[in-house]
Write a protein that holds these residues in place. Structure first.
Motif, PDB file in Angstrom:
ATOM      1  N   MET A   1      -8.191   0.367  -0.976  1.00  0.00           N
ATOM      2  CA  MET A   1      -7.310  -0.580  -0.484  1.00  0.00           C
ATOM      3  C   MET A   1      -5.937  -0.064  -0.184  1.00  0.00           C
ATOM      4  SD  MET A   1      -6.096  -4.264  -2.555  1.00  0.00           S
ATOM      5  CE  MET A   1      -4.985  -5.268  -1.932  1.00  0.00           C
ATOM      6  N   ILE A   2      -5.309  -0.555   0.959  1.00  0.00           N
ATOM      7  CA  ILE A   2      -3.886  -0.017   1.243  1.00  0.00           C
ATOM      8  C   ILE A   2      -2.927  -0.603   0.657  1.00  0.00           C
ATOM      9  CG2 ILE A   2      -2.534   0.804   3.087  1.00  0.00           C
ATOM     10  CD1 ILE A   2      -5.019   2.480   2.981  1.00  0.00           C
ATOM     11  N   LYS A   3      -2.033  -0.008  -0.302  1.00  0.00           N
ATOM     12  CA  LYS A   3      -0.889  -0.616  -1.025  1.00  0.00           C
ATOM     13  C   LYS A   3       0.425  -0.089  -0.656  1.00  0.00           C
ATOM     14  CE  LYS A   3      -3.817  -1.406  -5.179  1.00  0.00           C
ATOM     15  NZ  LYS A   3      -3.823  -1.093  -6.634  1.00  0.00           N
ATOM     16  N   GLY A   4       0.444   0.924   0.494  1.00  0.00           N
ATOM     17  CA  GLY A   4       1.897   1.327   0.854  1.00  0.00           C
ATOM     18  C   GLY A   4       1.430   2.015   2.322  1.00  0.00           C
ATOM     19  N   VAL A   5       2.347   1.801   3.276  1.00  0.00           N
ATOM     20  CA  VAL A   5       2.213   2.516   4.516  1.00  0.00           C
ATOM     21  C   VAL A   5       3.344   3.346   4.805  1.00  0.00           C
ATOM     22  CG1 VAL A   5       1.999   2.039   6.858  1.00  0.00           C
ATOM     23  CG2 VAL A   5       1.106   0.523   5.169  1.00  0.00           C
ATOM     24  N   MET A   6       3.137   4.866   5.313  1.00  0.00           N
ATOM     25  CA  MET A   6       4.075   5.517   5.688  1.00  0.00           C
ATOM     26  C   MET A   6       3.830   5.644   7.393  1.00  0.00           C
ATOM     27  SD  MET A   6       3.476   8.667   3.071  1.00  0.00           S
ATOM     28  CE  MET A   6       1.718   8.563   3.085  1.00  0.00           C
ATOM     29  N   PHE A   7       5.170   5.672   7.968  1.00  0.00           N
ATOM     30  CA  PHE A   7       5.203   5.775   9.493  1.00  0.00           C
ATOM     31  C   PHE A   7       5.937   6.759   9.829  1.00  0.00           C
ATOM     32  CE2 PHE A   7       4.532   0.946   8.962  1.00  0.00           C
ATOM     33  CZ  PHE A   7       3.785   0.836  10.219  1.00  0.00           C
ATOM     34  N   ASP A   8       5.658   7.401  11.061  1.00  0.00           N
ATOM     35  CA  ASP A   8       6.475   8.592  11.732  1.00  0.00           C
ATOM     36  C   ASP A   8       7.630   7.858  12.356  1.00  0.00           C
ATOM     37  OD1 ASP A   8       7.069  10.996  12.857  1.00  0.00           O
ATOM     38  OD2 ASP A   8       6.456  10.375  14.654  1.00  0.00           O
TER      39      ASP A   8
ATOM     40  N   GLY B   1       3.688  -7.763   1.229  1.00  0.00           N
ATOM     41  CA  GLY B   1       4.166  -7.349  -0.210  1.00  0.00           C
ATOM     42  C   GLY B   1       3.963  -5.801  -0.156  1.00  0.00           C
ATOM     43  N   ILE B   2       3.671  -5.016   1.040  1.00  0.00           N
ATOM     44  CA  ILE B   2       3.159  -3.507   1.092  1.00  0.00           C
ATOM     45  C   ILE B   2       4.579  -2.919   1.410  1.00  0.00           C
ATOM     46  CG2 ILE B   2       1.730  -2.050   2.600  1.00  0.00           C
ATOM     47  CD1 ILE B   2      -0.483  -4.047   2.829  1.00  0.00           C
ATOM     48  N   PRO B   3       4.764  -2.106   0.612  1.00  0.00           N
ATOM     49  CA  PRO B   3       5.995  -1.045   0.826  1.00  0.00           C
ATOM     50  C   PRO B   3       5.777  -0.317   1.962  1.00  0.00           C
ATOM     51  CG  PRO B   3       4.968  -0.478  -1.100  1.00  0.00           C
ATOM     52  CD  PRO B   3       4.161  -1.422  -0.748  1.00  0.00           C
TER      53      PRO B   3
ATOM     54  N   ARG C   1       3.815  18.016   0.379  1.00  0.00           N
ATOM     55  CA  ARG C   1       4.687  17.707  -0.509  1.00  0.00           C
ATOM     56  C   ARG C   1       5.624  16.511   0.029  1.00  0.00           C
ATOM     57  NH1 ARG C   1       7.555  23.345  -1.638  1.00  0.00           N
ATOM     58  NH2 ARG C   1       7.202  23.505   0.685  1.00  0.00           N
ATOM     59  N   ILE C   2       5.794  16.471   1.411  1.00  0.00           N
ATOM     60  CA  ILE C   2       6.462  15.304   1.895  1.00  0.00           C
ATOM     61  C   ILE C   2       5.706  14.145   1.813  1.00  0.00           C
ATOM     62  CG2 ILE C   2       5.879  15.651   4.184  1.00  0.00           C
ATOM     63  CD1 ILE C   2       9.129  15.266   4.967  1.00  0.00           C
ATOM     64  N   PHE C   3       4.553  14.013   1.896  1.00  0.00           N
ATOM     65  CA  PHE C   3       3.857  12.830   1.882  1.00  0.00           C
ATOM     66  C   PHE C   3       3.754  12.526   0.384  1.00  0.00           C
ATOM     67  CE2 PHE C   3       2.047  15.074   5.472  1.00  0.00           C
ATOM     68  CZ  PHE C   3       2.383  14.104   6.514  1.00  0.00           C
ATOM     69  N   GLN C   4       3.579  13.406  -0.560  1.00  0.00           N
ATOM     70  CA  GLN C   4       3.617  13.138  -1.950  1.00  0.00           C
ATOM     71  C   GLN C   4       4.989  12.435  -2.607  1.00  0.00           C
ATOM     72  OE1 GLN C   4       0.829  13.614  -4.513  1.00  0.00           O
ATOM     73  NE2 GLN C   4       2.143  11.977  -5.153  1.00  0.00           N
ATOM     74  N   MET C   5       5.965  12.940  -1.803  1.00  0.00           N
ATOM     75  CA  MET C   5       7.222  12.226  -1.980  1.00  0.00           C
ATOM     76  C   MET C   5       7.495  11.014  -1.952  1.00  0.00           C
ATOM     77  SD  MET C   5      10.068  15.254  -0.758  1.00  0.00           S
ATOM     78  CE  MET C   5       9.896  17.000  -1.070  1.00  0.00           C
ATOM     79  N   ALA C   6       6.870  10.526  -0.461  1.00  0.00           N
ATOM     80  CA  ALA C   6       6.859   9.080  -0.172  1.00  0.00           C
ATOM     81  C   ALA C   6       5.886   8.481  -1.100  1.00  0.00           C
ATOM     82  CB  ALA C   6       6.421   9.341   1.272  1.00  0.00           C
ATOM     83  N   CYS C   7       4.769   8.783  -1.448  1.00  0.00           N
ATOM     84  CA  CYS C   7       4.034   8.028  -1.997  1.00  0.00           C
ATOM     85  C   CYS C   7       4.526   7.703  -3.426  1.00  0.00           C
ATOM     86  CB  CYS C   7       2.704   8.668  -2.429  1.00  0.00           C
ATOM     87  SG  CYS C   7       1.631   8.821  -0.830  1.00  0.00           S
ATOM     88  N   ASP C   8       5.143   8.713  -4.188  1.00  0.00           N
ATOM     89  CA  ASP C   8       5.808   8.618  -5.406  1.00  0.00           C
ATOM     90  C   ASP C   8       6.896   7.531  -5.261  1.00  0.00           C
ATOM     91  OD1 ASP C   8       4.125  10.503  -6.295  1.00  0.00           O
ATOM     92  OD2 ASP C   8       5.773  11.945  -6.310  1.00  0.00           O
ATOM     93  N   GLU C   9       7.501   7.503  -4.257  1.00  0.00           N
ATOM     94  CA  GLU C   9       8.709   6.610  -4.253  1.00  0.00           C
ATOM     95  C   GLU C   9       8.351   5.074  -3.659  1.00  0.00           C
ATOM     96  OE1 GLU C   9      12.615   5.010  -3.949  1.00  0.00           O
ATOM     97  OE2 GLU C   9      11.948   7.194  -4.537  1.00  0.00           O
ATOM     98  N   LEU C  10       7.311   5.118  -3.153  1.00  0.00           N
ATOM     99  CA  LEU C  10       6.554   3.708  -2.915  1.00  0.00           C
ATOM    100  C   LEU C  10       5.655   3.251  -4.087  1.00  0.00           C
ATOM    101  CD1 LEU C  10       5.487   3.950   0.856  1.00  0.00           C
ATOM    102  CD2 LEU C  10       7.584   3.224  -0.076  1.00  0.00           C
TER     103      LEU C  10
END
Length: 229
Positions: A1-8, A128-130, A171-180
């Motif tokens: 289940m997707i709980k957070g989305v990252m966009f370029d 409610g998805i960051p 690492r940059i994706f991990q940073m985003a996941c951690d923040e979200l």
């Protein structure tokens, strides 16, 4: 289940103006009288060198600029140096236009959101998805989001020149996941560059790719994101 989305950013949520409009805007502002055929030829050279930030990728990079080009997104200084050098290679109507073209590429008015950018971000907020923006870039484009009225729909920005690391480095994706505050396996990365954005798969993120077409040629590609949730 997707709980957070990252966009370029570029080619995914927004697109830079066409190179012809980019050049003509700067030439007009400078008060230069340049024949149309010369402007057209210059546009072709700018596109060949990939000299427009967010525009067409370079077909050729001069050997002397290859190292700078590879590292352009790690600092603001390298980014400016790389792109102004490429514009000069394109034999501009006036040498001092290189800096003006670079400044224009950072103007909010030079960027247009894709038709479904706002509705997609609003739909994610409604569920409610960051959302985080994860971009290889050498300048702060938060003002673009603000001017176009979608900054309040983004929870965090991870820009390579600020993070000191660029996609596809996990690492940059991990940073985003951690923040979200989501596990990588619960995150979706949406982008337009397979080599860069698919780096998120190394963490276990899902990846969805779109085509970086002109804004008027891609009306609803982001709608698929909502179907993946």
């Amino acid at each position: 289940m997707i709980k957070g989305v990252m966009f370029d950013f570029s080619g995914t949520l927004f697109r830079i103006e066409p190179a012809a409009r980019w050049l003509r805007t700067v030439v007009t502002k400078a008060g230069l009288d340049v024949p149309e055929d010369e402007l057209d030829a210059c546009v072709r050279r700018l596109e060949d060198f990939g000299a427009q930030p967010g525009g067409i990728p370079p077909r050729t990079v001069p050997p002397s600029l290859e190292a700078l080009w590879r590292e352009r997104d790690l600092t603001a200084e390298r980014h400016r140096s790389a792109f102004t050098a490429l514009t000069r290679e394109a034999k501009l109507p006036a040498a001092d236009l290189a800096e003006a073209l670079y400044e224009r590429s950072q103007a909010a008015g030079a960027w247009l959101p894709y038709p479904d950018t706002g509705e997609t971000l609003r739909a994610l907020r409604g569920r409610g998805i960051p959302v985080a923006v994860v971009s290889n870039i050498g300048w702060d484009m938060r003002r673009v989001f603000s001017v176009h009225g979608v900054d309040h729909l983004v929870d965090a920005y991870f820009l390579s020149f600020e993070c000191g690391v660029k996609k596809p480095d996990p690492r940059i994706f991990q940073m985003a996941c951690d923040e979200l505050e989501v596990a990588p396996g619960e995150a979706l990365m949406v982008g337009d560059e397979p080599a860069a954005d698919a780096g998120a798969t190394a963490l276990g993120c899902q990846v969805h790719l779109v085509q970086p077409l002109p804004v008027d040629e891609r009306p609803d590609a982001l709608a698929e994101v909502l179907r993946l949730l």
